[in-house]
Design an enzyme around this catalytic site. Structure first.
Site, PDB file in Angstrom:
ATOM      1  N   GLY A   1       0.832  -1.202   0.000  1.00 55.52           N
ATOM      2  CA  GLY A   1       0.000   0.000   0.000  1.00 55.52           C
ATOM      3  C   GLY A   1       0.862   1.245   0.000  1.00 55.52           C
ATOM      4  O   GLY A   1       2.015   1.242  -0.443  1.00 55.52           O
TER       5      GLY A   1
ATOM      6  N   GLY B   1      21.695  11.320 -31.440  1.00 57.65           N
ATOM      7  CA  GLY B   1      21.372  11.956 -30.160  1.00 57.65           C
ATOM      8  C   GLY B   1      22.012  11.217 -28.999  1.00 57.65           C
ATOM      9  O   GLY B   1      22.302  11.813 -27.959  1.00 57.65           O
ATOM     10  N   ALA B   2      22.245   9.932 -29.201  1.00 62.50           N
ATOM     11  CA  ALA B   2      22.826   9.150 -28.106  1.00 62.50           C
ATOM     12  C   ALA B   2      24.288   9.545 -27.867  1.00 62.50           C
ATOM     13  O   ALA B   2      24.788   9.456 -26.748  1.00 62.50           O
ATOM     14  CB  ALA B   2      22.700   7.663 -28.391  1.00 62.50           C
TER      15      ALA B   2
HETATM   16  C1  HXC Z   1      -2.675  -3.692  12.440  1.00 61.90           C
HETATM   17  C2  HXC Z   1      -1.773  -5.609  11.589  1.00 61.90           C
HETATM   18  C3  HXC Z   1      -1.641  -5.006  10.332  1.00 61.90           C
HETATM   19  C4  HXC Z   1      -2.065  -3.661  10.186  1.00 61.90           C
HETATM   20  C5  HXC Z   1      -0.875  -6.992  10.196  1.00 61.90           C
HETATM   21  N1  HXC Z   1      -1.291  -6.842  11.454  1.00 61.90           N
HETATM   22  N2  HXC Z   1      -1.086  -5.888   9.476  1.00 61.90           N
HETATM   23  N3  HXC Z   1      -2.270  -4.943  12.627  1.00 61.90           N
HETATM   24  N4  HXC Z   1      -2.568  -3.045  11.265  1.00 61.90           N
HETATM   25  N5  HXC Z   1      -1.932  -3.017   9.026  1.00 61.90           N
HETATM   26  C6  HXC Z   1      -1.225  -7.805  12.535  1.00 61.90           C
HETATM   27  C7  HXC Z   1      -2.161  -8.988  12.334  1.00 61.90           C
HETATM   28  O1  HXC Z   1      -3.416  -8.666  12.846  1.00 61.90           O
HETATM   29  C8  HXC Z   1      -1.460 -10.045  13.152  1.00 61.90           C
HETATM   30  O2  HXC Z   1      -1.718  -9.831  14.516  1.00 61.90           O
HETATM   31  C9  HXC Z   1      -0.005  -9.743  12.953  1.00 61.90           C
HETATM   32  O3  HXC Z   1       0.059  -8.406  12.521  1.00 61.90           O
HETATM   33  C10 HXC Z   1       0.631 -10.603  11.907  1.00 61.90           C
HETATM   34  O4  HXC Z   1      -0.176 -10.566  10.749  1.00 61.90           O
HETATM   35  P1  HXC Z   1      -0.601 -11.889   9.966  1.00 61.90           P
HETATM   36  O5  HXC Z   1      -1.702 -11.492   9.068  1.00 61.90           O
HETATM   37  O6  HXC Z   1      -0.819 -13.007  10.915  1.00 61.90           O
HETATM   38  O7  HXC Z   1       0.737 -12.198   9.177  1.00 61.90           O
HETATM   39  P2  HXC Z   1       0.911 -12.753   7.714  1.00 61.90           P
HETATM   40  O8  HXC Z   1       0.019 -13.927   7.494  1.00 61.90           O
HETATM   41  O9  HXC Z   1       2.366 -12.954   7.540  1.00 61.90           O
HETATM   42  O10 HXC Z   1       0.411 -11.597   6.730  1.00 61.90           O
HETATM   43  C11 HXC Z   1       1.084 -10.357   6.694  1.00 61.90           C
HETATM   44  C12 HXC Z   1       0.295  -9.341   5.863  1.00 61.90           C
HETATM   45  C13 HXC Z   1      -1.182  -9.271   6.409  1.00 61.90           C
HETATM   46  C14 HXC Z   1       0.291  -9.756   4.401  1.00 61.90           C
HETATM   47  C15 HXC Z   1       1.005  -8.018   5.982  1.00 61.90           C
HETATM   48  O11 HXC Z   1      -1.119  -9.116   7.809  1.00 61.90           O
HETATM   49  C16 HXC Z   1      -1.959  -8.132   5.832  1.00 61.90           C
HETATM   50  O12 HXC Z   1      -2.456  -8.212   4.710  1.00 61.90           O
HETATM   51  N6  HXC Z   1      -2.113  -7.075   6.631  1.00 61.90           N
HETATM   52  C17 HXC Z   1      -2.912  -5.916   6.235  1.00 61.90           C
HETATM   53  C18 HXC Z   1      -2.165  -5.110   5.224  1.00 61.90           C
HETATM   54  C19 HXC Z   1      -2.892  -3.820   4.884  1.00 61.90           C
HETATM   55  O13 HXC Z   1      -3.911  -3.845   4.202  1.00 61.90           O
HETATM   56  N7  HXC Z   1      -2.357  -2.717   5.410  1.00 61.90           N
HETATM   57  C20 HXC Z   1      -2.858  -1.420   5.156  1.00 61.90           C
HETATM   58  C21 HXC Z   1      -2.133  -1.011   3.854  1.00 61.90           C
HETATM   59  S1  HXC Z   1      -2.549   0.579   3.395  1.00 61.90           S
HETATM   60  P3  HXC Z   1      -1.769 -11.030  15.577  1.00 61.90           P
HETATM   61  O14 HXC Z   1      -2.163 -10.345  16.822  1.00 61.90           O
HETATM   62  O15 HXC Z   1      -2.783 -12.004  15.043  1.00 61.90           O
HETATM   63  O16 HXC Z   1      -0.398 -11.607  15.610  1.00 61.90           O
HETATM   64  C22 HXC Z   1      -1.302   1.497   3.936  1.00 61.90           C
HETATM   65  C23 HXC Z   1      -1.579   2.924   3.685  1.00 61.90           C
HETATM   66  C24 HXC Z   1      -0.410   3.779   4.013  1.00 61.90           C
HETATM   67  O17 HXC Z   1      -0.361   1.080   4.443  1.00 61.90           O
HETATM   68  C25 HXC Z   1      -0.770   5.107   3.472  1.00 61.90           C
HETATM   69  C26 HXC Z   1       0.247   6.133   3.725  1.00 61.90           C
HETATM   70  C27 HXC Z   1      -0.167   7.446   3.212  1.00 61.90           C
END
Ligand code: HXC
Length: 517
Positions: free
Chosen positions: A174, A407-408
């Site tokens: 993201g 040009g290169a």
């Molecule tokens: C809070 C999160 C989290 C998040 C993961 N966790 N991402 N907690 N906010 N964004 C937590 C999970 O709940 C979990 O907690 C632990 O981290 C590990 O995650 P898992 O899912 O068990 O791990 P894994 O299977 O390895 O998958 C990793 C992952 C997945 C692919 C990153 O967690 C995921 O898709 N997360 C969401 C990603 C997302 O959509 N993020 C927002 C992106 S937008 P527990 O307690 O169960 O261990 C963004 C915008 C930024 O970032 C903009 C800036 C301007």
């Protein structure tokens, strides 16, 4: 009532410190290891010289009370930040801890990253960000977005003042991917993935089916997109790459790159006299020339598998860091196209910002013709190279090895774009185009009217080749300083570089130029 003694306080501190260092706990650290990844603190330990890491805001805590977060511990708020030494020189860093809420970035997490970045800025030391995170912390909502935005702002402030390097060691998805994108170099491990929208969203929106690895793996983000600069097998390798990269760079834009003291041989390298094939259409690997010119053959190539028709990277010449750019005849004959122009322009900008002299090796038949190149904006992208070379005030040395057409010729750091010294090998051909094409155009009527068209074509081609397929016309126009034996290249470049160490060039003051982005 029992009194709390100082001993108790120290015991408590030790307990808290131990908990802090365990991040999200032993099980989660083991899970990291099982995935072939190090923990956030292990990465720092391996990166820094022994016992030099100084942690900032270690006991920081998040302030979120929503979605069950109230009172939930988040050691270091999921990011370890601080300063340390790498090969004796100070570096600032942030290392996201995936074991703590998936390394997700909330308000405090991001503030800590910015704090380390600001310290890097104030002290003029590089900033390294080890990414391993699920992105914006979902429970913190807009505070997370605001936090990330502050990181982007700080990335932009640091840009061109201190080198910024991102290591992608886990998820980086993201908007979070835009912090690395704003830094100078990205090193991605094979365990990590990086994308703006993941496979499931892409499937929903466009119907395309792609795996996370195919979409955002290190190979994809190097080869297709050119986002990544170095691919690392794992964290340990990534740390090694980062340390090596730093060894070529100054700590900030006011310093020169570190000089590696030593005795350097500048003896002739006879094999270079044999490098260019007799047949002008035959390819060769330009890396063979580069490795024979730089100290100990030690060349750190950047973006090795992106736009392979140009090779860029760092080396040293008699101990001084140089940024090398070279057309690669082995790949699409070394043409310049959209991607190679972008790759080269960005590298030139980095070197100029950090006082790294540029050494350019030229062997290119020109810009790549084609509808997709035109529609893709080769005019706009190619112009970036012209702009970047023209605007660069570091010492600029050019070696024309073979073809320098059209040009290169101009774009590859010609005299006119401010090259301080231009050397040509006797095999250099400096012309508007290749002899065959030129003869077809200039002598079109004569060839058409000739009885033996093939003989006429061959004759006119020879005439053009005899005139321009040598470097002497360019030498006579002072577009080339000297025509040299290839074997002498290292010696002459080293001499030229030494004589230009004190180069200072002032340009008209302005807010900033308008590079054609
Ligand atoms: C809070 C999160 C989290 C998040 C993961 N966790 N991402 N907690 N906010 N964004 C937590 C999970 O709940 C979990 O907690 C632990 O981290 C590990 O995650 P898992 O899912 O068990 O791990 P894994 O299977 O390895 O998958 C990793 C992952 C997945 C692919 C990153 O967690 C995921 O898709 N997360 C969401 C990603 C997302 O959509 N993020 C927002 C992106 S937008 P527990 O307690 O169960 O261990 C963004 C915008 C930024 O970032 C903009 C800036 C301007």
């Amino acid at each position: 009532m029992p009194t709390i003694t100082n001993v108790d306080k120290i015991t408590e501190l030790r307990k808290r410190t131990e908990e802090l260092h365990l991040g999200g706990g032993k099980d989660r650290i083991e899970k990291q290891h099982a995935q072939g990844k190090l923990s956030a603190r292990e990465r720092i330990d391996q990166f820094c010289d022994r016992n030099t890491f100084l942690e900032f805001s270690a006991f920081a805590e998040h302030r979120c009370t929503l979605f069950g977060m109230a009172g939930k511990p988040a050691p270091a708020d999921g990011v370890v930040t601080g300063s340390g030494r790498v090969d004796g020189r100070f570096v600032h860093m942030a290392s996201q801890d995936f074991t703590v809420f998936g390394g997700s970035a909330g308000e405090v997490h991001c503030d800590k990253v910015v704090e380390a970045m600001n310290s890097a800025l104030k002290t003029g030391t590089p900033f390294v960000f080890m990414n391993d995170s699920g992105g914006a912390r979902i429970q913190e909502g807009v505070d997370s977005l605001s936090g990330y935005a502050k990181v982007f702002y700080a990335n932009t402030e640091l840009s061109g003042v201190v080198p910024q390097i991102s290591m992608i060691c886990g998820p980086c998805a993201g908007g979070a991917a835009y912090s690395p994108a704003l830094t100078d170099f990205i090193i991605q491990t094979r365990q990590a993935q990086m994308f703006i929208t993941g496979p499931s969203v892409i499937k929903q929106v466009t119907g395309e089916v792609v795996s996370a690895e195919e979409l955002g793996g290190a190979e994809a983000q190097m080869h297709y997109s050119g986002v990544v600069h170095f691919i690392a097998e794992d964290d340990e390798h990534a740390i090694g790459v980062c340390r090596r990269l730093l060894s070529f760079l100054p700590s900030n834009n006011l310093e020169d790159p570190p000089m590696l003291p030593g005795e350097y041989s500048l003896e002739p390298e006879p094999s270079l006299n044999e490098l260019i094939p007799d047949d002008p259409k035959k390819p060769y690997d330009v890396r063979d020339a580069i490795s024979k010119v730089v100290d100990f053959g030690d060349f750190m190539e950047v973006q090795e598998t992106f736009a392979e028709n140009i090779v860029v990277g760092f080396g040293r010449l008699a101990g001084r860091t140089i940024g090398v750019l070279a057309n690669q005849p082995k790949f699409f004959a070394g043409v310049l196209d959209i991607n190679s122009s972008d790759k080269a322009a960005r590298f030139i900008r980095f070197c100029n910002a950090f006082n790294i002299p540029l050494v350019t090796f030229v062997d290119t038949p020109g810009f790549l013709p084609g509808v997709s190149q035109e529609y893709g904006g080769i005019i706009r992208h190619g112009a970036k190279m012209l702009f970047a070379y023209s605007a660069a005030t570091v010492p600029k040395l050019t070696v024309i090895m073979r073809k320098a057409y059209g040009g290169a010729y101009v774009a590859m750091c010609s005299r006119e774009l401010g090259a301080d010294r231009v050397f040509a090998w006797p095999t250099a051909e400096i012309a508007v185009m290749g002899a065959e094409g030129a003869a077809e155009i200039v002598f079109k009527r004569e060839i058409e009217q000739a009885e033996d068209k093939a003989a006429a074509r061959a004759n006119f081609t020879k005439q053009y080749r005899d005139t321009f397929s040598t470097p002497y016309v360019a030498g006579a126009r002072r577009l080339v300083d000297n025509i040299i034996e290839p074997s002498q290249t290292r010696l002459l470049l080293a001499q030229a570089l030494e004589s230009l160490v004190t180069k200072r060039e002032l340009r008209p003051s302005k807010k900033h130029g308008l590079m054609p982005l």
